[in-house]
Design a protein around this motif. Sequence first.
Motif, PDB file in Angstrom:
ATOM      1  N   LEU A  76      25.775   4.464  22.453  1.00  0.00           N
ATOM      2  CA  LEU A  76      26.639   5.541  22.936  1.00  0.00           C
ATOM      3  C   LEU A  76      27.189   6.315  21.747  1.00  0.00           C
ATOM      4  N   ARG A  77      27.103   7.652  21.796  1.00  0.00           N
ATOM      5  CA  ARG A  77      27.621   8.486  20.701  1.00  0.00           C
ATOM      6  C   ARG A  77      28.263   9.740  21.288  1.00  0.00           C
ATOM      7  N   TRP A  79      19.650   3.630  26.702  1.00  0.00           N
ATOM      8  CA  TRP A  79      19.398   2.235  27.047  1.00  0.00           C
ATOM      9  C   TRP A  79      17.942   1.936  26.726  1.00  0.00           C
ATOM     10  N   VAL A 126      23.430   9.059  25.000  1.00  0.00           N
ATOM     11  CA  VAL A 126      23.477   7.753  25.653  1.00  0.00           C
ATOM     12  C   VAL A 126      22.038   7.251  25.765  1.00  0.00           C
ATOM     13  N   HIS A 167      26.793  14.720  23.602  1.00  0.00           N
ATOM     14  CA  HIS A 167      26.817  13.278  23.812  1.00  0.00           C
ATOM     15  C   HIS A 167      25.398  12.729  23.744  1.00  0.00           C
TER      16      HIS A 167
END
Length: 375
Positions: free
Chosen positions: A243-244, A222, A220, A218
């Motif tokens: 997000l992936r 910001w 993530v 994953h």
Amino acid sequence: MKNIAQKISILGTLCATCFSASFAQPNAEASVPAQEVSIEDEHFQRFAIVPVLGYSEETKYEFGLMGNFFFKPSFKGGRTSELDMIIFGTSEKQYSYSIAPGFYAFHDRLSGKVYFFFENWESNFYGIGNDPDIDDYRRLTRETYFSKGILESSFLLPESMSAFKYGFTYIINKSKFDFHDYEGEIEVPTDFNGWRNGLGYRLTYDTRDNTNWARHGHFVQWEQTFYPGAISDYDMYSQSLDLRGYSEFIWNTSMAAGFLWQRVAGDVPFDMLVGSDGTRRFRGVKSNYFCGNQALFLQSEFRKKLFWRLAGNIFFEGGKVGDHFSELMRNKWHTGLGFGGQFAINPGENLYARADFSWVDFDHIGVTFFLREAF
């Protein structure tokens, strides 16, 4: 609709890449999986030199040279530092230069990358908003000096939290635009020349098994960047949430899914609005074909290695923009459906060059060529 045959001629670029890359790395079959490179491996690929040749209606003849240089990791299983350089020009006197060194240090707990880029280019401006007309645009000439630096670390965090990283960024950008004569109704933006300098931070959670072609894990992130009036001609800020997710699928296929939300606010020049970038976020259209103060993208892709150095993919993506969140939610989606071919220029690092064909809004065809994966 643009002339599809002229767009497809860009595939000459990919063919040149394939042939040159095959000479750049002997003993490709001796490569080991990415990020498991032994520092004593005598077959470690140190560089790839790639000529770029092509033709399109917008640029006419395209030519250039791309070099990728790789440095052995400092420990077994460590990540590989790289230096990327690109020189590119066209017969229409358009040209760009870029260099991007990236490094890993302190047992991969510190990483960084710096981009240096110069461009003198002609492009299309479709206006601002979510509903452009692909056949209605202004021509513009852009001269840009751009640099972005990223430094990320997991220092002060326990080893068990090594997937978390915090980082700092800077952006230095000076751009000048000249709009050409035009008989339509697209208005020239105001206040668009000058400096766009910013400082920012990012927070990242990354469990991907590979940063080029991830098979599981994953991602993530910001990020916020501030452009204060003390160092920039435009007082604004930007933020994004990326997000992936990655997993293995049937028949040894890799599946990737992505979500991206972006926002800019303040005194924002038109080129800093968020929207399609044309290569990674909504492929097959010009950069900022649709653009606004907020943007939302959804992406999915299936990737499969075929044989030798060849791989393929199919993908679907949607995107839209709006001036504010409620408008963003109401606006219609742009859609892109397509497939692509990939060629490994460094199999040991899972580094691929790729050409993607997109059917955009079920109306027109786009072709995109670039390095690494879209997301």
